[in-house]
Enzyme design. Sequence first.
Site, mmCIF file in Angstrom:
data_model
loop_
_atom_site.group_PDB
_atom_site.id
_atom_site.type_symbol
_atom_site.label_atom_id
_atom_site.label_comp_id
_atom_site.label_asym_id
_atom_site.label_seq_id
_atom_site.Cartn_x
_atom_site.Cartn_y
_atom_site.Cartn_z
ATOM 1 N N GLU A 1 0.883 -1.174 0.000
ATOM 2 C CA GLU A 1 0.000 0.000 0.000
ATOM 3 C C GLU A 1 0.912 1.213 0.000
ATOM 4 O O GLU A 1 1.565 1.495 1.014
ATOM 5 C CB GLU A 1 -0.852 0.014 1.281
ATOM 6 N N CYS B 1 -2.175 9.111 3.008
ATOM 7 C CA CYS B 1 -1.947 8.673 1.620
ATOM 8 C C CYS B 1 -3.135 9.014 0.743
ATOM 9 O O CYS B 1 -2.987 9.238 -0.446
ATOM 10 C CB CYS B 1 -1.684 7.174 1.590
HETATM 11 P P1 NAD Z 1 8.678 4.821 4.345
HETATM 12 O O1 NAD Z 1 8.585 4.077 3.072
HETATM 13 O O2 NAD Z 1 9.807 5.744 4.548
HETATM 14 O O3 NAD Z 1 8.728 3.811 5.595
HETATM 15 C C1 NAD Z 1 7.708 2.860 5.806
HETATM 16 C C2 NAD Z 1 8.258 1.748 6.680
HETATM 17 O O4 NAD Z 1 9.243 1.021 5.967
HETATM 18 C C3 NAD Z 1 8.925 2.215 7.966
HETATM 19 O O5 NAD Z 1 8.541 1.352 9.002
HETATM 20 C C4 NAD Z 1 10.400 2.076 7.651
HETATM 21 O O6 NAD Z 1 11.207 1.883 8.777
HETATM 22 C C5 NAD Z 1 10.398 0.841 6.787
HETATM 23 N N1 NAD Z 1 11.539 0.685 5.888
HETATM 24 C C6 NAD Z 1 12.380 1.635 5.424
HETATM 25 N N2 NAD Z 1 13.273 1.084 4.576
HETATM 26 C C7 NAD Z 1 12.981 -0.237 4.503
HETATM 27 C C8 NAD Z 1 13.536 -1.326 3.770
HETATM 28 N N3 NAD Z 1 14.562 -1.175 2.951
HETATM 29 N N4 NAD Z 1 12.976 -2.539 3.927
HETATM 30 C C9 NAD Z 1 11.906 -2.730 4.747
HETATM 31 N N5 NAD Z 1 11.344 -1.720 5.458
HETATM 32 C C10 NAD Z 1 11.878 -0.489 5.331
HETATM 33 O O7 NAD Z 1 7.272 5.559 4.506
HETATM 34 P P2 NAD Z 1 6.881 6.631 5.620
HETATM 35 O O8 NAD Z 1 7.610 7.884 5.315
HETATM 36 O O9 NAD Z 1 6.974 6.024 6.958
HETATM 37 O O10 NAD Z 1 5.319 6.827 5.320
HETATM 38 C C11 NAD Z 1 4.824 7.746 4.424
HETATM 39 C C12 NAD Z 1 4.455 7.063 3.124
HETATM 40 O O11 NAD Z 1 3.516 6.016 3.370
HETATM 41 C C13 NAD Z 1 3.768 7.993 2.150
HETATM 42 O O12 NAD Z 1 4.284 7.781 0.858
HETATM 43 C C14 NAD Z 1 2.314 7.569 2.214
HETATM 44 O O13 NAD Z 1 1.568 7.858 1.064
HETATM 45 C C15 NAD Z 1 2.463 6.097 2.428
HETATM 46 N N6 NAD Z 1 1.224 5.543 3.002
HETATM 47 C C16 NAD Z 1 0.444 4.739 2.220
HETATM 48 C C17 NAD Z 1 -0.762 4.258 2.712
HETATM 49 C C18 NAD Z 1 -1.660 3.369 1.882
HETATM 50 O O14 NAD Z 1 -2.535 2.715 2.443
HETATM 51 N N7 NAD Z 1 -1.518 3.333 0.561
HETATM 52 C C19 NAD Z 1 -1.153 4.584 4.011
HETATM 53 C C20 NAD Z 1 -0.339 5.410 4.769
HETATM 54 C C21 NAD Z 1 0.860 5.873 4.263
#
Ligand code: NAD
Length: 519
Positions: free
Chosen positions: A260, A294
């Site tokens: 997502e 999001c």
């Molecule tokens: P992010 O991608 O920076 O981090 C998300 C998670 O991934 C964190 O827990 C982080 O520690 C982890 N992570 C980072 N690098 C990783 C790797 N290499 N392997 C595995 N895990 C890793 O996102 P964010 O900044 O925390 O959140 C904001 C983003 O999330 C925005 O783009 C937003 O649109 C999206 N989002 C999407 C939805 C949806 O349902 N589509 C809902 C909420 C947020």
Amino acid sequence: MDAVSTKDTTTEARLTASPDLTGVATSVGGTLLVRAPDTGEVVGEVPDLDAAGVAALVARARTAQPGWAGLGVDGRAEVIERFRRLLWRRRGEVLHSMQAESGKLYEDALRDLAMLLDVAHYWTRVAGPLLADEPLRTRGLMGFGRRSVRTFEPHGVFGMIGPWNLPVVLSIGDALPALMAGNTVVCKPSEVTPLATLLAADLFVAAGGPPDVLLVATGGGRTGEALVDQVDAVHFTGSVATGRAVAARAGQRLIPCSLELGGKDPAIVLADADLKRAARGVVSYGLLVGGQACIAVERVYVQRDVHERFVELVVEQVRSLRLGPAGGPGVVDVAGMIHPPQVDIVEAHVRDAVERGARVLTGGRRGSVEASYEPTVLTDVDHTMRCMREETFGPVIPIMAVRDVDEAVRLANDSEYGLAASVWTGDPARGRAIARRLQVGTVTVNDAVMHAALPELPMGGWKASGLGGRGGPDAMRWACRQRVVQVLRLAGHPDLYWLPYRPRSTRNLERLFGLLYGR
Ligand code: NAD
């Protein structure tokens, strides 16, 4: 580094104060310091798990899994119902924890919790029928005499990796269908906001949940990578860039992976819309969680005839909002950013827009509250600007005038994202027709965002916004492996297709195929 125990991580033990530090989570010697974004105060310390720590947690979850699956759907539902009721009874602590680590509004925290409770309620009610063996009808000649059934089995240990904006519902909430399917789950909340997820996992145990069924691996990206390396399936919510990395890693292991990801949701406002309501909706959903959702409205296309009036209404609304530090119910309307570096992205998008000719009608600068940006309305925007193409994830509403519906649809679809969209019109049938032309996973007519709060509805993005998804019966299927069991009912008779082959029987079979399929 030791694995995190869900039992020894009470919020009181984790919440510590140290006001002299800056506002981003930092890792010091294997410990993550979690900070309030507005004050920089350290509000908690959690382990920054390395690969060995994650492996130990997953091993515990793996050992617990058969016992959890053995409780049966009703037994698991009973635990999750108790968990739901305890979450509500202890909501004061949960909301406090969510607000302490994210600085978000009371209302935003309350909505996050309410969504979790609703998700729990939904899955405990529907999981039984969804997990029951499903007879499959076959029609072809080759299925003759055979009875087939599909069974649903847990994957084993499920990994949930979540973002910082809605930490509870997007970690624990997404874990619930997987738990109901008999998986055990290890959640990896964002390093920015791990505390409420830990508290919720504590409450799962306090509600009588067996140990090691719902565990939390705290840490940053490295911890997330290690989790993908260990679990049997992974659900990820976060940015497109990280989603791609998670998918590639899961691909190496060929484990199921649902994603997502980000969005750039358009709102299309037609000339026949109730403009006052549309303006209020666009403001409410553009500034939802300060724009850090999001599915927040990220860009608006308004038919030229009503553009000026609509912009006036939006600006009037936005100017009336109160920006301030989050507090109790109804204290302010917009708070600071949950993740302070996000302010730089918001600022860069507004600067880029202004340099390319956009006008700032209100806002357009950092707010007086630490790590905040004033709610901002931009006009004279176009698709050369970052604010119309990239996810801003902040309190910015760019509004563009369009000639007609065709232009609005073309621009709405001119995006790498495809999460959700909204259409605002006085004619719902017209709204439905436009919905079918939009390249997104969900379209709402005269509304936005709230669809994501309904667990009955599947939610998933098109294009770079994701693969798979959450919600609806599909999410339960996703939480399971499927097995088809086929039983030949005419045992004792030789099968038409068995060896040895004879010219006569092959010709008879060919005739039969001709009768069935050749007409
Ligand atoms: P992010 O991608 O920076 O981090 C998300 C998670 O991934 C964190 O827990 C982080 O520690 C982890 N992570 C980072 N690098 C990783 C790797 N290499 N392997 C595995 N895990 C890793 O996102 P964010 O900044 O925390 O959140 C904001 C983003 O999330 C925005 O783009 C937003 O649109 C999206 N989002 C999407 C939805 C949806 O349902 N589509 C809902 C909420 C947020």
